[in-house]
Design a protein around this motif. Structure first.
Motif, PDB file in Angstrom:
ATOM      1  N   HIS A  83       0.926  -1.019   0.225  1.00  0.00           N
ATOM      2  CA  HIS A  83      -0.053  -0.162  -0.037  1.00  0.00           C
ATOM      3  C   HIS A  83       0.819   1.118   0.079  1.00  0.00           C
ATOM      4  O   HIS A  83       1.790   1.522   0.885  1.00  0.00           O
ATOM      5  CB  HIS A  83      -0.947  -0.183   1.311  1.00  0.00           C
ATOM      6  CG  HIS A  83      -1.978  -1.162   1.155  1.00  0.00           C
ATOM      7  ND1 HIS A  83      -2.864  -1.009   0.378  1.00  0.00           N
ATOM      8  CD2 HIS A  83      -2.166  -2.329   1.847  1.00  0.00           C
ATOM      9  CE1 HIS A  83      -3.620  -2.233   0.525  1.00  0.00           C
ATOM     10  NE2 HIS A  83      -3.229  -3.131   1.422  1.00  0.00           N
ATOM     11  N   GLY A  84       0.757   2.255  -0.865  1.00  0.00           N
ATOM     12  CA  GLY A  84       1.481   3.202  -1.153  1.00  0.00           C
ATOM     13  C   GLY A  84       1.238   4.558  -0.363  1.00  0.00           C
ATOM     14  O   GLY A  84       0.016   4.349   0.158  1.00  0.00           O
ATOM     15  N   GLN A  85       1.824   5.411  -0.433  1.00  0.00           N
ATOM     16  CA  GLN A  85       1.707   6.867  -0.131  1.00  0.00           C
ATOM     17  C   GLN A  85       1.340   7.874  -1.162  1.00  0.00           C
ATOM     18  O   GLN A  85       1.948   7.556  -2.239  1.00  0.00           O
ATOM     19  CB  GLN A  85       2.887   7.335   0.837  1.00  0.00           C
ATOM     20  CG  GLN A  85       2.884   6.359   1.971  1.00  0.00           C
ATOM     21  CD  GLN A  85       4.562   6.657   2.608  1.00  0.00           C
ATOM     22  OE1 GLN A  85       5.108   7.574   2.346  1.00  0.00           O
ATOM     23  NE2 GLN A  85       4.977   5.621   3.353  1.00  0.00           N
ATOM     24  N   ASP A  86       0.588   8.465  -1.095  1.00  0.00           N
ATOM     25  CA  ASP A  86      -0.158   9.519  -2.337  1.00  0.00           C
ATOM     26  C   ASP A  86       1.071  10.075  -2.766  1.00  0.00           C
ATOM     27  O   ASP A  86       0.886  10.540  -4.193  1.00  0.00           O
ATOM     28  CB  ASP A  86      -0.944  10.168  -1.786  1.00  0.00           C
ATOM     29  CG  ASP A  86      -2.563   9.644  -1.300  1.00  0.00           C
ATOM     30  OD1 ASP A  86      -2.638   8.341  -1.700  1.00  0.00           O
ATOM     31  OD2 ASP A  86      -3.251  10.396  -0.614  1.00  0.00           O
ATOM     32  N   ASP A  87       1.958  10.586  -2.131  1.00  0.00           N
ATOM     33  CA  ASP A  87       3.387  11.249  -2.784  1.00  0.00           C
ATOM     34  C   ASP A  87       4.264  10.429  -3.300  1.00  0.00           C
ATOM     35  O   ASP A  87       5.290  11.008  -3.678  1.00  0.00           O
ATOM     36  CB  ASP A  87       3.728  12.547  -2.022  1.00  0.00           C
ATOM     37  CG  ASP A  87       4.111  11.957  -0.610  1.00  0.00           C
ATOM     38  OD1 ASP A  87       3.895  10.620  -0.158  1.00  0.00           O
ATOM     39  OD2 ASP A  87       5.290  12.731  -0.170  1.00  0.00           O
ATOM     40  N   LEU A  88       4.284   9.214  -3.119  1.00  0.00           N
ATOM     41  CA  LEU A  88       5.364   8.160  -3.570  1.00  0.00           C
ATOM     42  C   LEU A  88       4.891   7.345  -5.008  1.00  0.00           C
ATOM     43  O   LEU A  88       4.224   6.732  -4.924  1.00  0.00           O
ATOM     44  CB  LEU A  88       5.595   7.211  -2.350  1.00  0.00           C
ATOM     45  CG  LEU A  88       6.838   6.321  -2.624  1.00  0.00           C
ATOM     46  CD1 LEU A  88       8.283   6.869  -2.525  1.00  0.00           C
ATOM     47  CD2 LEU A  88       6.726   5.137  -1.536  1.00  0.00           C
ATOM     48  N   GLY A  89       6.066   7.886  -5.696  1.00  0.00           N
ATOM     49  CA  GLY A  89       5.933   7.144  -7.109  1.00  0.00           C
ATOM     50  C   GLY A  89       6.993   5.952  -6.865  1.00  0.00           C
ATOM     51  O   GLY A  89       8.181   5.925  -6.387  1.00  0.00           O
ATOM     52  N   THR A 123       6.275  13.596  -4.734  1.00  0.00           N
ATOM     53  CA  THR A 123       7.186  14.383  -4.220  1.00  0.00           C
ATOM     54  C   THR A 123       8.446  13.350  -3.982  1.00  0.00           C
ATOM     55  O   THR A 123       9.740  13.868  -3.507  1.00  0.00           O
ATOM     56  CB  THR A 123       7.058  15.207  -2.728  1.00  0.00           C
ATOM     57  OG1 THR A 123       6.453  14.095  -1.790  1.00  0.00           O
ATOM     58  CG2 THR A 123       5.726  15.939  -2.966  1.00  0.00           C
ATOM     59  N   ARG A 124       8.251  12.108  -4.127  1.00  0.00           N
ATOM     60  CA  ARG A 124       9.540  11.274  -3.844  1.00  0.00           C
ATOM     61  C   ARG A 124       9.313   9.976  -4.728  1.00  0.00           C
ATOM     62  O   ARG A 124       8.154   9.717  -5.345  1.00  0.00           O
ATOM     63  CB  ARG A 124       9.592  10.702  -2.447  1.00  0.00           C
ATOM     64  CG  ARG A 124       9.558  11.527  -1.351  1.00  0.00           C
ATOM     65  CD  ARG A 124       9.289  10.950   0.172  1.00  0.00           C
ATOM     66  NE  ARG A 124       7.849  10.326   0.124  1.00  0.00           N
ATOM     67  CZ  ARG A 124       7.311   9.587   0.795  1.00  0.00           C
ATOM     68  NH1 ARG A 124       8.506   8.846   1.544  1.00  0.00           N
ATOM     69  NH2 ARG A 124       6.246   9.042   0.848  1.00  0.00           N
ATOM     70  N   ARG A 167      14.017  12.349  -3.425  1.00  0.00           N
ATOM     71  CA  ARG A 167      13.196  13.453  -3.021  1.00  0.00           C
ATOM     72  C   ARG A 167      13.098  14.373  -4.368  1.00  0.00           C
ATOM     73  O   ARG A 167      14.324  14.466  -5.074  1.00  0.00           O
ATOM     74  CB  ARG A 167      13.555  14.361  -2.041  1.00  0.00           C
ATOM     75  CG  ARG A 167      13.335  13.793  -0.703  1.00  0.00           C
ATOM     76  CD  ARG A 167      13.027  14.773   0.315  1.00  0.00           C
ATOM     77  NE  ARG A 167      12.817  14.318   1.639  1.00  0.00           N
ATOM     78  CZ  ARG A 167      11.566  13.665   1.940  1.00  0.00           C
ATOM     79  NH1 ARG A 167      10.621  13.909   1.050  1.00  0.00           N
ATOM     80  NH2 ARG A 167      11.166  13.258   3.132  1.00  0.00           N
ATOM     81  N   LEU A 168      11.793  14.604  -4.988  1.00  0.00           N
ATOM     82  CA  LEU A 168      12.034  15.385  -6.046  1.00  0.00           C
ATOM     83  C   LEU A 168      11.887  16.897  -5.864  1.00  0.00           C
ATOM     84  O   LEU A 168      11.506  17.273  -4.858  1.00  0.00           O
ATOM     85  CB  LEU A 168      10.485  14.877  -6.954  1.00  0.00           C
ATOM     86  CG  LEU A 168      10.599  13.378  -7.392  1.00  0.00           C
ATOM     87  CD1 LEU A 168       9.303  13.013  -8.099  1.00  0.00           C
ATOM     88  CD2 LEU A 168      11.862  13.164  -8.256  1.00  0.00           C
TER      89      LEU A 168
END
Length: 168
Positions: A83-89, A123-124, A167-168
């Motif tokens: 399960h991912g985090q919304d800002d993690l690609g 963002t990451r 980090r982006l």
């Protein structure tokens, strides 16, 4: 840096070319870093293009002289079902032609990955890197978080990879 290749979004018509690229390049790339006993079981699982990735709009191919010489992309969903985090690609299935390493192809692909991931709110980025690709990802600003065992195929065969974050 002047390049002799271009990068575009992959389509389903690229499936055979990406298959061919993976099948010829992964064995050459991975041979120095994994024992034959691992490669004989893992290569058939990772050396095939994933049609679902080619449909995402965030998977790219690099072309030169009419041939696919690189491929890779990202998704918002984890490649191993976490399960991912919304800002993690998640960086996915990156490869360059083993005869064309250090020609800027991987960097061009990853530039597209960074730009499109940021434009989508990431963002990451996380990469589950082969041992072979760790220096490549480090040069792009990824930081190693430790080795993990990635379960592959229906049997969940363990494959050693480095979890890397940027980090982006």
């Amino acid at each position: 840096m002047k390049t002799d290749h271009s990068v575009r979004v992959a389509t389903m018509s690229d499936l055979a070319a990406v298959d061919d690229l993976l099948a010829r390049s992964y064995p050459a790339h991975l041979k120095p870093d994994y024992p034959p006993s691992v490669l004989v079981t893992i290569l058939p699982l990772i050396s095939r293009a994933n049609p679902a990735l080619l449909r995402t709009g965030s998977y790219f191919v690099a072309e030169s002289g009419g041939s696919v010489v690189g491929a890779g992309g990202w998704t918002s969903g984890s490649p191993i079902g976490l399960h991912g985090q919304d800002d993690l690609g998640h960086v996915r299935h990156v490869v360059t032609d083993h005869r064309r390493t250090r020609a800027g192809i991987g960097t061009s692909l990853m530039t597209h990955v960074f730009e499109t991931a940021m434009a989508s709110g990431m963002t990451r980025l996380e990469a589950l890197s082969t041992r072979t690709a760790v220096p490549f990802y480090e040069a792009l600003g990824f930081v190693g978080e430790g080795e993990v065992q990635v379960p592959l195929g229906p049997a969940g065969l363990p494959f050693a990879a480095e979890r890397m974050l940027k980090r982006l």
